[in-house]
Write a protein that holds these residues in place. Structure first.
Motif, PDB file in Angstrom:
ATOM      1  N   SER A 144       0.844  -1.270  -0.145  1.00 22.61           N
ATOM      2  CA  SER A 144      -0.181   0.171  -0.059  1.00 22.61           C
ATOM      3  C   SER A 144       0.858   1.300  -0.050  1.00 22.61           C
ATOM      4  CB  SER A 144      -0.905   0.028   1.308  1.00 22.61           C
ATOM      5  OG  SER A 144      -0.270  -0.053   2.539  1.00 22.61           O
ATOM      6  N   ASN A 145       2.246   1.327   0.507  1.00 23.39           N
ATOM      7  CA  ASN A 145       3.099   2.394   0.423  1.00 23.39           C
ATOM      8  C   ASN A 145       3.808   2.760  -0.782  1.00 23.39           C
ATOM      9  OD1 ASN A 145       2.698   3.159   3.328  1.00 23.39           O
ATOM     10  ND2 ASN A 145       3.507   1.221   3.865  1.00 23.39           N
ATOM     11  N   GLY A 146       3.692   1.410  -1.850  1.00 19.46           N
ATOM     12  CA  GLY A 146       4.408   1.787  -3.024  1.00 19.46           C
ATOM     13  C   GLY A 146       5.776   1.608  -2.767  1.00 19.46           C
ATOM     14  N   CYS A 147       6.524   2.409  -3.889  1.00 21.44           N
ATOM     15  CA  CYS A 147       8.154   2.196  -3.801  1.00 21.44           C
ATOM     16  C   CYS A 147       8.510   3.563  -4.182  1.00 21.44           C
ATOM     17  CB  CYS A 147       8.537   1.144  -4.816  1.00 21.44           C
ATOM     18  SG  CYS A 147      10.415   1.081  -4.674  1.00 21.44           S
ATOM     19  N   PHE A 148       9.065   4.419  -3.353  1.00 21.87           N
ATOM     20  CA  PHE A 148       9.434   6.000  -3.646  1.00 21.87           C
ATOM     21  C   PHE A 148      10.653   6.127  -3.350  1.00 21.87           C
ATOM     22  CE2 PHE A 148       4.651   5.845  -3.530  1.00 21.87           C
ATOM     23  CZ  PHE A 148       4.344   6.566  -4.745  1.00 21.87           C
ATOM     24  N   GLY A 149      11.170   7.452  -3.753  1.00 26.32           N
ATOM     25  CA  GLY A 149      12.594   7.853  -3.173  1.00 26.32           C
ATOM     26  C   GLY A 149      13.672   7.053  -3.806  1.00 26.32           C
ATOM     27  N   GLY A 150      14.622   7.070  -2.995  1.00 20.86           N
ATOM     28  CA  GLY A 150      15.817   6.382  -3.534  1.00 20.86           C
ATOM     29  C   GLY A 150      15.621   4.974  -3.654  1.00 20.86           C
ATOM     30  N   MET A 151      14.791   4.366  -2.877  1.00 26.66           N
ATOM     31  CA  MET A 151      14.309   3.050  -3.265  1.00 26.66           C
ATOM     32  C   MET A 151      13.661   2.727  -4.710  1.00 26.66           C
ATOM     33  SD  MET A 151      16.058   1.019  -0.797  1.00 26.66           S
ATOM     34  CE  MET A 151      15.456  -0.467  -1.463  1.00 26.66           C
ATOM     35  N   GLY A 152      12.878   3.756  -4.996  1.00 23.20           N
ATOM     36  CA  GLY A 152      12.444   3.727  -6.326  1.00 23.20           C
ATOM     37  C   GLY A 152      13.640   3.637  -7.559  1.00 23.20           C
ATOM     38  N   ILE A 153      14.752   4.403  -7.139  1.00 20.64           N
ATOM     39  CA  ILE A 153      15.798   4.317  -8.122  1.00 20.64           C
ATOM     40  C   ILE A 153      16.664   2.828  -7.980  1.00 20.64           C
ATOM     41  CG2 ILE A 153      17.900   5.242  -8.592  1.00 20.64           C
ATOM     42  CD1 ILE A 153      17.360   7.894  -7.534  1.00 20.64           C
ATOM     43  N   VAL A 154      16.507   2.485  -6.669  1.00 21.22           N
ATOM     44  CA  VAL A 154      16.912   0.996  -6.427  1.00 21.22           C
ATOM     45  C   VAL A 154      16.185  -0.174  -7.380  1.00 21.22           C
ATOM     46  CG1 VAL A 154      17.060  -0.922  -4.771  1.00 21.22           C
ATOM     47  CG2 VAL A 154      18.050   1.210  -4.056  1.00 21.22           C
ATOM     48  N   ALA A 155      14.848   0.117  -7.329  1.00 20.66           N
ATOM     49  CA  ALA A 155      14.116  -0.780  -8.126  1.00 20.66           C
ATOM     50  C   ALA A 155      14.283  -0.712  -9.708  1.00 20.66           C
ATOM     51  CB  ALA A 155      12.573  -0.530  -7.955  1.00 20.66           C
ATOM     52  N   CYS A 156      14.782   0.543  -9.956  1.00 26.43           N
ATOM     53  CA  CYS A 156      14.858   0.628 -11.845  1.00 26.43           C
ATOM     54  C   CYS A 156      16.393   0.058 -11.824  1.00 26.43           C
ATOM     55  CB  CYS A 156      14.637   1.980 -12.061  1.00 26.43           C
ATOM     56  SG  CYS A 156      13.267   2.644 -11.979  1.00 26.43           S
ATOM     57  N   CYS A 157      17.183  -0.464 -10.875  1.00 27.88           N
ATOM     58  CA  CYS A 157      18.523  -0.565 -11.313  1.00 27.88           C
ATOM     59  C   CYS A 157      18.485  -2.329 -11.201  1.00 27.88           C
ATOM     60  CB  CYS A 157      19.453  -0.609 -10.168  1.00 27.88           C
ATOM     61  SG  CYS A 157      19.820   1.245  -9.924  1.00 27.88           S
ATOM     62  N   ALA A 158      17.348  -2.834 -10.882  1.00 25.70           N
ATOM     63  CA  ALA A 158      17.312  -4.228 -10.940  1.00 25.70           C
ATOM     64  C   ALA A 158      16.924  -4.876 -12.462  1.00 25.70           C
ATOM     65  CB  ALA A 158      16.066  -4.813 -10.173  1.00 25.70           C
ATOM     66  N   ASN A 159      17.012  -5.996 -12.655  1.00 21.83           N
ATOM     67  CA  ASN A 159      16.788  -6.740 -13.903  1.00 21.83           C
ATOM     68  C   ASN A 159      15.445  -6.802 -14.426  1.00 21.83           C
ATOM     69  OD1 ASN A 159      19.156  -8.509 -12.676  1.00 21.83           O
ATOM     70  ND2 ASN A 159      19.234  -8.544 -14.871  1.00 21.83           N
ATOM     71  N   ALA A 160      14.394  -6.864 -13.393  1.00 22.37           N
ATOM     72  CA  ALA A 160      13.002  -6.905 -13.518  1.00 22.37           C
ATOM     73  C   ALA A 160      12.293  -6.314 -12.479  1.00 22.37           C
ATOM     74  CB  ALA A 160      12.638  -8.330 -14.097  1.00 22.37           C
ATOM     75  N   ILE A 161      11.138  -5.679 -12.905  1.00 19.89           N
ATOM     76  CA  ILE A 161      10.240  -5.113 -11.968  1.00 19.89           C
ATOM     77  C   ILE A 161       8.801  -5.598 -12.279  1.00 19.89           C
ATOM     78  CG2 ILE A 161       9.247  -2.986 -10.852  1.00 19.89           C
ATOM     79  CD1 ILE A 161      11.530  -1.268 -11.828  1.00 19.89           C
ATOM     80  N   LEU A 162       8.238  -6.474 -11.202  1.00 20.24           N
ATOM     81  CA  LEU A 162       6.871  -6.844 -11.490  1.00 20.24           C
ATOM     82  C   LEU A 162       5.906  -6.074 -10.505  1.00 20.24           C
ATOM     83  CD1 LEU A 162       7.562 -10.707 -11.325  1.00 20.24           C
ATOM     84  CD2 LEU A 162       7.611  -9.286 -13.293  1.00 20.24           C
ATOM     85  N   MET A 163       4.592  -5.585 -10.879  1.00 17.04           N
ATOM     86  CA  MET A 163       3.922  -4.684  -9.864  1.00 17.04           C
ATOM     87  C   MET A 163       2.496  -5.015 -10.108  1.00 17.04           C
ATOM     88  SD  MET A 163       5.259  -0.870 -10.964  1.00 17.04           S
ATOM     89  CE  MET A 163       4.191  -0.061  -9.931  1.00 17.04           C
ATOM     90  N   SER A 164       1.609  -4.799  -9.040  1.00 15.71           N
ATOM     91  CA  SER A 164       0.236  -5.071  -9.134  1.00 15.71           C
ATOM     92  C   SER A 164      -0.178  -3.694  -9.773  1.00 15.71           C
ATOM     93  CB  SER A 164      -0.362  -5.545  -7.748  1.00 15.71           C
ATOM     94  OG  SER A 164       0.040  -4.390  -6.740  1.00 15.71           O
ATOM     95  N   GLU A 165      -1.590  -3.550  -9.814  1.00 18.77           N
ATOM     96  CA  GLU A 165      -2.425  -2.538 -10.341  1.00 18.77           C
ATOM     97  C   GLU A 165      -2.450  -1.625  -9.141  1.00 18.77           C
ATOM     98  OE1 GLU A 165      -6.917  -1.004 -11.497  1.00 18.77           O
ATOM     99  OE2 GLU A 165      -6.466  -3.013 -11.265  1.00 18.77           O
ATOM    100  N   GLU A 166      -2.529  -2.089  -8.152  1.00 15.50           N
ATOM    101  CA  GLU A 166      -2.291  -1.351  -6.632  1.00 15.50           C
ATOM    102  C   GLU A 166      -1.048  -0.587  -6.387  1.00 15.50           C
ATOM    103  OE1 GLU A 166      -5.692  -4.163  -6.688  1.00 15.50           O
ATOM    104  OE2 GLU A 166      -3.547  -4.555  -6.858  1.00 15.50           O
TER     105      GLU A 166
END
Length: 298
Positions: A144-166
Motif C-alpha cells: 500500500s505504500n508503493g516504492c518511492f524515493g531512493g528505493m524507487g531508483i534501486v528498483a529501476c537498477c534491477a533486472n525486472a520489476i513486477l507490479m500489481s495494479e495497486e
C-alpha cells in the motif's frame, strides 16, 4: 487467494518462497535495531523494518528481502540498508540463482538523515555489483505504500520489476510534489490521478515495469519465478548496450509525451482507442489488451 497488498512482510516472503524453505538472517530475536531512533525517543523494530534470508523459489536458490510497510512506511535507515547490502553481498559470495526484493517503502528514513541517504546509495551499488556477478535481481512491488524515493531508483537498477495494479512506483511521492510545486502541479488528494500517474498500469505502458499482476501472492510467486528464469538464460549484467537502449527509450518518452500532463492523454498517444476504460480492467485483461501498445515494443 492470498492478497499481497494485505499481507505483512513476513507473510509475503514465506508465501512467495517454496514451503518451509525460508531461513531468516538476523531475526527479531537478535534485536539488531537502529541506534538513531532511540536517541530521538522513537519506537524501534527488532528487525528494523526489513526481513532478509535465504530460500528457494520454484526450486531456484535465492536470497530475498521483504520490507515492512507497517514500520515507518518501510523507510530505509542505517541498519535497514545494511541488511539489504549484506544480503546482496552474500548473494555474490554464495553464487545463488537470484535475489528477490519485495519493496514497500517511502524512501529514506528522515529520522536518520545522511545515514539513510548513504544506506540507499550503498544498496544501489550492491544491486549493480550483484548484477555484474551475473546474478539477477528481481523486484516485486504491491504494498500500500508503493516504492518511492531512493528505493524507487534501486528498483529501476534491477533486472525486472513486477507490479500489481495497486502498486505505485516513482522518485517523488505525490505529497512531496504538491508541497514543493503546489497543488496546481499535482493534487495528491486526487487518488485516481495518483494511481494513473504512478500506478502499475501506467508504469507498464511507459516501459518502467515488466508486468502488471493480480493482487495474489501466488501470482507474484510464479511471475517472479518466470522472470528469474528468463534473466538466468541471458546475462544479468547491466551492459552499455542496455543502458543506451534505456536512454533512447527515455528520450522518446520526453519527445512524445513531454507536453502532456494527464496519463490518459499519453495512453491515447500510444494508440489505445479507449484509454478511459483501462483503470477499470483487471490485471490479466489489461495485459492482454495493451501489450502491443507498450512503449518500446511498438
Amino acid at each position: 487467494m492470498s492478497s499481497y497488498l494485505e499481507a505483512n512482510a513476513r507473510q509475503r516472503i514465506h508465501q512467495l518462497l517454496d514451503a518451509d524453505s525460508f531461513a531468516e538472517f538476523l531475526p527479531p530475536a537478535q534485536r539488531i535495531v537502529s541506534p538513531h531512533l532511540a536517541q530521538l525517543d522513537t519506537p524501534v523494530s527488532f528487525d528494523d523494518g526489513v526481513v532478509i534470508g535465504s530460500g528457494t523459489l520454484l526450486g531456484a536458490r535465492v536470497l530475498a528481502a521483504s520490507q515492512e510497510g507497517g514500520f515507518m512506511g518501510g523507510a530505509v535507515g542505517e541498519v535497514h540498508g545494511a541488511k539489504l547490502v549484506g544480503l546482496l553481498k552474500r548473494a555474490i559470495q554464495d553464487r545463488v540463482d537470484g535475489v528477490v526484493l519485495l519493496l514497500e517503502t517511502g524512501g529514506v528514513r528522515l529520522h536518520e538523515a545522511n545515514a539513510g541517504l548513504i544506506a540507499v546509495s550503498e544498496v544501489m551499488r550492491a544491486v549493480l555489483d550483484t548484477r555484474a556477478a551475473n546474478i539477477p535481481v528481481i523486484v516485486l512491488i504491491g504494498g500500500s505504500n508503493g516504492c518511492f524515493g531512493g528505493m524507487g531508483i534501486v528498483a529501476c537498477c534491477a533486472n525486472a520489476i513486477l507490479m500489481s495494479e495497486e502498486a505505485r512506483l516513482a522518485m517523488s511521492g505525490p505529497e512531496v510534489i504538491e508541497t514543493t510545486h503546489g497543488v496546481e502541479e499535482f493534487d495528491s488528494r486526487d487518488r485516481a490521478l495518483v494511481w494513473r500517474t504512478t500506478g502499475g498500469k501506467h508504469r507498464y505502458l511507459l516501459g518502467d515495469c515488466d508486468a502488471v499482476l493480480a493482487d495474489d501472492i501466488d501470482v507474484f510467486r510464479h511471475a517472479a519465478g518466470a522472470a528469474l528464469q528468463r534473466c538466468r538464460q541471458s546475462s544479468a549484467e547491466l551492459t552499455l548496450q542496455a543502458l543506451e537502449s534505456e536512454h533512447a527509450l527515455l528520450s522518446k518518452r520526453l519527445k512524445d509525451f513531454g507536453q502532456l500532463s494527464e496519463p490518459m492523454d499519453i495512453w491515447s498517444s500510444l494508440g489505445i482507442a479507449n484509454p478511459a476504460a483501462l483503470p477499470m480492467l483487471e490485471a490479466e485483461a489489461f495485459m492482454q489488451q495493451v501489450s502491443s501498445f507498450r512503449l518500446g515494443e511498438r
